[in-house]
Motif scaffolding. Structure first.
Motif, PDB file in Angstrom:
ATOM      1  N   PHE A 236      -7.010   1.994  -5.255  1.00  0.00           N
ATOM      2  CA  PHE A 236      -6.730   0.606  -4.927  1.00  0.00           C
ATOM      3  C   PHE A 236      -6.265  -0.136  -6.169  1.00  0.00           C
TER       4      PHE A 236
ATOM      5  N   THR B 170       0.814  -1.223   0.000  1.00  0.00           N
ATOM      6  CA  THR B 170       0.000   0.000   0.000  1.00  0.00           C
ATOM      7  C   THR B 170       0.843   1.265   0.000  1.00  0.00           C
TER       8      THR B 170
ATOM      9  N   LYS C  68      -6.971  -0.364   1.775  1.00  0.00           N
ATOM     10  CA  LYS C  68      -6.257  -1.584   2.157  1.00  0.00           C
ATOM     11  C   LYS C  68      -7.316  -2.633   2.455  1.00  0.00           C
TER      12      LYS C  68
ATOM     13  N   SER D 162      -4.161   0.108 -11.200  1.00  0.00           N
ATOM     14  CA  SER D 162      -4.940   0.607 -10.072  1.00  0.00           C
ATOM     15  C   SER D 162      -6.113   1.419 -10.582  1.00  0.00           C
TER      16      SER D 162
END
Length: 184
Positions: A147, A47, A63, A155
């Protein structure tokens, strides 16, 4: 004369499960009219590192962690917990919210099977009915969340309102401050 295969109906039933989570996600976002951006980058699942690559603040990163929730000795279920990237999951809070005897991190094969994603690429959407989606409100205070989109090299930046509308998460305070990294 050959008899029909009994595996055929099972294979047909299983076909929708074979669709990668990344494709399910993009289809859901497109069909739901979501506002999002795809971001291609170097393969990364951590992350803090991928947030730096994408240029977002770690607290905007979703996360995603699968937790195993034991209600009794014989019954358990799973929670897909989503917390800001600069925090950690408060397992005791999940236990309290689910009235569970015990909560732990799901083992890697189970987490990957339930999410359809490899570790480091889990998306904040529960495509498996055995997963309860729970999101910390700290993540939702941003206009966009970030994310990995089911792949280490891709992402998403997703409008937060669209995320809540399409994912329909249970919003609960499930994050706690992550300990400061040691300087050793």
């Amino acid at each position: 004369m050959t008899e029909p295969s009994t595996a055929s109906p099972e294979a047909t039933d299983a076909e929708p499960e074979l669709e990668p989570a990344s494709q399910k996600l993009l289809r859901l976002l497109q069909e739901g009219g979501a506002r999002y951006r795809l971001i291609e980058h170097e393969p990364e699942g951590r992350t803090d590192v991928v947030s730096a690559i994408r240029g977002n603040s770690p607290d905007q990163a979703a996360k995603c962690i699968v937790a195993r929730v034991k209600k009794t000795k014989k019954t358990s279920h799973y929670v897909l917990a989503v917390v800001p990237g600069d925090t950690r999951l408060a397992l005791d809070r999940i236990a309290e919210l689910c009235e569970a005897r015990y909560v732990s991190f799901a083992d890697q094969p189970t987490a990957e099977r339930l999410t359809g994603c490899a570790t480091g690429t889990i998306v904040p959407f529960a495509f498996d009915p055995r997963l309860e989606l729970m999101v910390d409100p700290g993540l939702l205070r941003h206009r966009e969340i970030f994310f990995n989109a089911g792949e280490l090299h891709r992402s998403l930046a997703l409008d937060t309102e669209d995320y809540v509308r399409l994912a329909e998460p249970r919003v609960e305070s499930i994050a706690e401050t992550a300990p400061a990294a040691s300087e050793d």
